[in-house]
Design a protein around this motif. Structure first.
Motif, PDB file in Angstrom:
ATOM      1  N   ARG A  85       0.884  -1.156   0.000  1.00 49.14           N
ATOM      2  CA  ARG A  85       0.000   0.000   0.000  1.00 49.14           C
ATOM      3  C   ARG A  85       0.925   1.210   0.000  1.00 49.14           C
ATOM      4  NH1 ARG A  85      -4.821   2.182   1.323  1.00 49.14           N
ATOM      5  NH2 ARG A  85      -4.822   3.837   2.892  1.00 49.14           N
ATOM      6  N   ILE A  86       0.682   2.145  -0.886  1.00 45.95           N
ATOM      7  CA  ILE A  86       1.584   3.295  -1.004  1.00 45.95           C
ATOM      8  C   ILE A  86       0.850   4.557  -0.591  1.00 45.95           C
ATOM      9  CG2 ILE A  86       3.031   4.634  -2.577  1.00 45.95           C
ATOM     10  CD1 ILE A  86       4.003   2.133  -3.606  1.00 45.95           C
ATOM     11  N   VAL A  87       1.440   5.268   0.345  1.00 46.52           N
ATOM     12  CA  VAL A  87       0.854   6.516   0.822  1.00 46.52           C
ATOM     13  C   VAL A  87       1.791   7.645   0.425  1.00 46.52           C
ATOM     14  CG1 VAL A  87       0.099   7.813   2.835  1.00 46.52           C
ATOM     15  CG2 VAL A  87      -0.156   5.323   2.802  1.00 46.52           C
ATOM     16  N   CYS A  88       1.247   8.646  -0.230  1.00 46.42           N
ATOM     17  CA  CYS A  88       2.050   9.799  -0.641  1.00 46.42           C
ATOM     18  C   CYS A  88       1.653  10.993   0.209  1.00 46.42           C
ATOM     19  CB  CYS A  88       1.811  10.091  -2.121  1.00 46.42           C
ATOM     20  SG  CYS A  88       2.574  11.610  -2.667  1.00 46.42           S
ATOM     21  N   ARG A 116      -2.946   6.037  -1.467  1.00 48.28           N
ATOM     22  CA  ARG A 116      -3.617   7.103  -0.724  1.00 48.28           C
ATOM     23  C   ARG A 116      -2.763   8.362  -0.787  1.00 48.28           C
ATOM     24  NH1 ARG A 116      -4.432   7.500   5.839  1.00 48.28           N
ATOM     25  NH2 ARG A 116      -5.307   9.606   5.837  1.00 48.28           N
ATOM     26  N   PHE A 117      -3.412   9.485  -1.052  1.00 48.95           N
ATOM     27  CA  PHE A 117      -2.714  10.762  -1.024  1.00 48.95           C
ATOM     28  C   PHE A 117      -3.130  11.539   0.222  1.00 48.95           C
ATOM     29  CE2 PHE A 117      -2.615  15.321  -1.677  1.00 48.95           C
ATOM     30  CZ  PHE A 117      -1.260  15.486  -1.930  1.00 48.95           C
ATOM     31  N   PRO A 149       3.325   2.519   8.612  1.00 46.32           N
ATOM     32  CA  PRO A 149       4.180   2.189   7.456  1.00 46.32           C
ATOM     33  C   PRO A 149       5.419   1.390   7.858  1.00 46.32           C
ATOM     34  CG  PRO A 149       4.484   4.475   8.108  1.00 46.32           C
ATOM     35  CD  PRO A 149       3.365   3.942   8.953  1.00 46.32           C
ATOM     36  N   ASP A 150       5.904   0.561   6.910  1.00 41.43           N
ATOM     37  CA  ASP A 150       7.160  -0.183   7.137  1.00 41.43           C
ATOM     38  C   ASP A 150       8.348   0.607   6.614  1.00 41.43           C
ATOM     39  OD1 ASP A 150       5.775  -2.579   7.950  1.00 41.43           O
ATOM     40  OD2 ASP A 150       5.166  -2.738   5.850  1.00 41.43           O
TER      41      ASP A 150
END
Ligand code: DAU
Length: 317
Positions: free
Chosen positions: A9-12, A35-36, A56-57
């Motif tokens: 899962r990528i969060v910006c 997700r932004f 987050p990792d």
């Protein structure tokens, strides 16, 4: 990353300052694994809240005030975002626990090399010797990152990369600025005599290096990332004119940047030996791809040029 790692899962997190533009994220905005979040890395509360929500990792800190000319005009914001923002992010990493904190840095922390010594390159052992408020702020952040490794055992890595180019490059930087001005038949402002050398790297090659470092790089280490692709500014500008069929008479020599670094050149031996990374995009191909992208995405950059950017730069014509 979303394609390559379907489980991630990528969060910006981005403050969306003058150089941030949500339309850049349009291709991934609706992706279920993306997700932004609009926030400032200096805002401890917002950063901590996000860490609590997402746990987050891996943190990759791309966030920075990045433009040397702007740092000469107004150093303060560079110190805040680049140094304090890094500290806030790393404090959150310590508090909530992560497996890797990666700092995206720059070859500018090494200062510059003389034009008459083509045998010299920046290695990871080259002393820090900065020239501008921008590079000083990035070097300070690097020192903090290494201090958090030694003092707190935070699992960090740092990459120091040369000049990037490619799609979505904000048109204050040399290549997109020259493409945009040439397309509008405006003067092409070359600082000094245009003899300064930069080591250009296609943006996707840089991202591939970061991907390798965060997954396979050794904790506590610095990796130089560069293209073995040194070019003089004036030669790049002439190349852009030729590609676009524009006359070289558009080239206008303007006052030199204060403290202007002469030459950057990266020795990427370490990242090649340890992680097998090499740049894959030849400059001749990369610059053609980049020009084509700007021709096909006028909407993206014309909006920017008509807005705040025009008010900023005395040399943007
Ligand atoms: O080396 C990596 C660095 O590359 C990054 O850390 C920085 O964030 C990034 O901004 C870039 O710094 P530079 O100062 O090298 O990039 P810039 O595109 O501003 O300038 C490239 C060269 O072109 C430099 O020698 C100055 C010159 N130049 C730049 C502009 C904007 C001109 O001659 N005319 C211009 O209008």
């Amino acid at each position: 990353m979303l394609d390559k790692y379907p489980d991630y899962r990528i969060v910006c997190l981005d403050k969306l300052t003058y150089a941030g533009n949500l339309s850049t994220l349009a291709p991934v905005m609706d992706h279920p694994k993306f997700r932004f979040v609009k926030a400032d890395i200096c805002d401890r509360e917002a950063v901590n809240q996000l860490f609590e929500e997402e746990q987050p990792d891996i943190i990759v800190n791309f966030a920075a005030e990045s433009h040397v000319d702007r740092s000469i005009e107004n150093p303060g914001i560079f110190l805040e975002t680049n140094i304090m923002g890094t500290a806030v992010l790393m404090d959150a990493c310590r508090k909530y626990g992560i497996t890797r904190y990666h700092q995206v840095s720059t070859d500018e922390v090494y200062g510059d090399l003389p034009l008459d010594r083509p045998d010299l390159f920046f290695t990871e052992e080259t002393p820090i010797h900065t020239s501008s408020p921008y590079s000083s702020s990035k070097a300070s952040a690097d020192l903090l990152v290494l201090a958090y490794y030694r003092t707190y055992g935070l699992p960090v890595t740092i990459s120091r990369c040369s000049n990037n180019y490619g799609p979505y490059h904000f048109p204050e930087k040399l290549i997109p600025l020259m493409i945009a001005n040439a397309l509008a038949d405006k003067p092409l402002p070359v600082y000094g005599e245009g003899l300064n050398v930069r080591d250009w790297l296609y943006v996707e090659d840089h991202c591939r290096a970061i991907d390798l470092i965060i997954h396979k790089g050794r904790v506590g280490e610095v990796y130089n990332v560069g293209g073995h692709n040194e070019m003089r500014n004036i030669d790049i500008v002439k190349m852009i004119c030729k590609e676009l069929g524009k006359p070289e008479s558009l080239i206008t020599y303007v006052a030199d940047r204060k403290g202007h670094d002469m030459r950057y050149a990266i020795d990427p031996t370490k990242i090649y030996n340890e992680l097998g990374w090499l740049p894959e995009t030849k400059f001749e191909d990369g610059i053609k791809k980049t020009i084509r992208w700007y021709l096909e995405h006028r909407d993206w950059w014309e909006k920017i040029i008509n807005g705040e950017y025009q008010e900023y730069s005395p040399t943007s014509f």
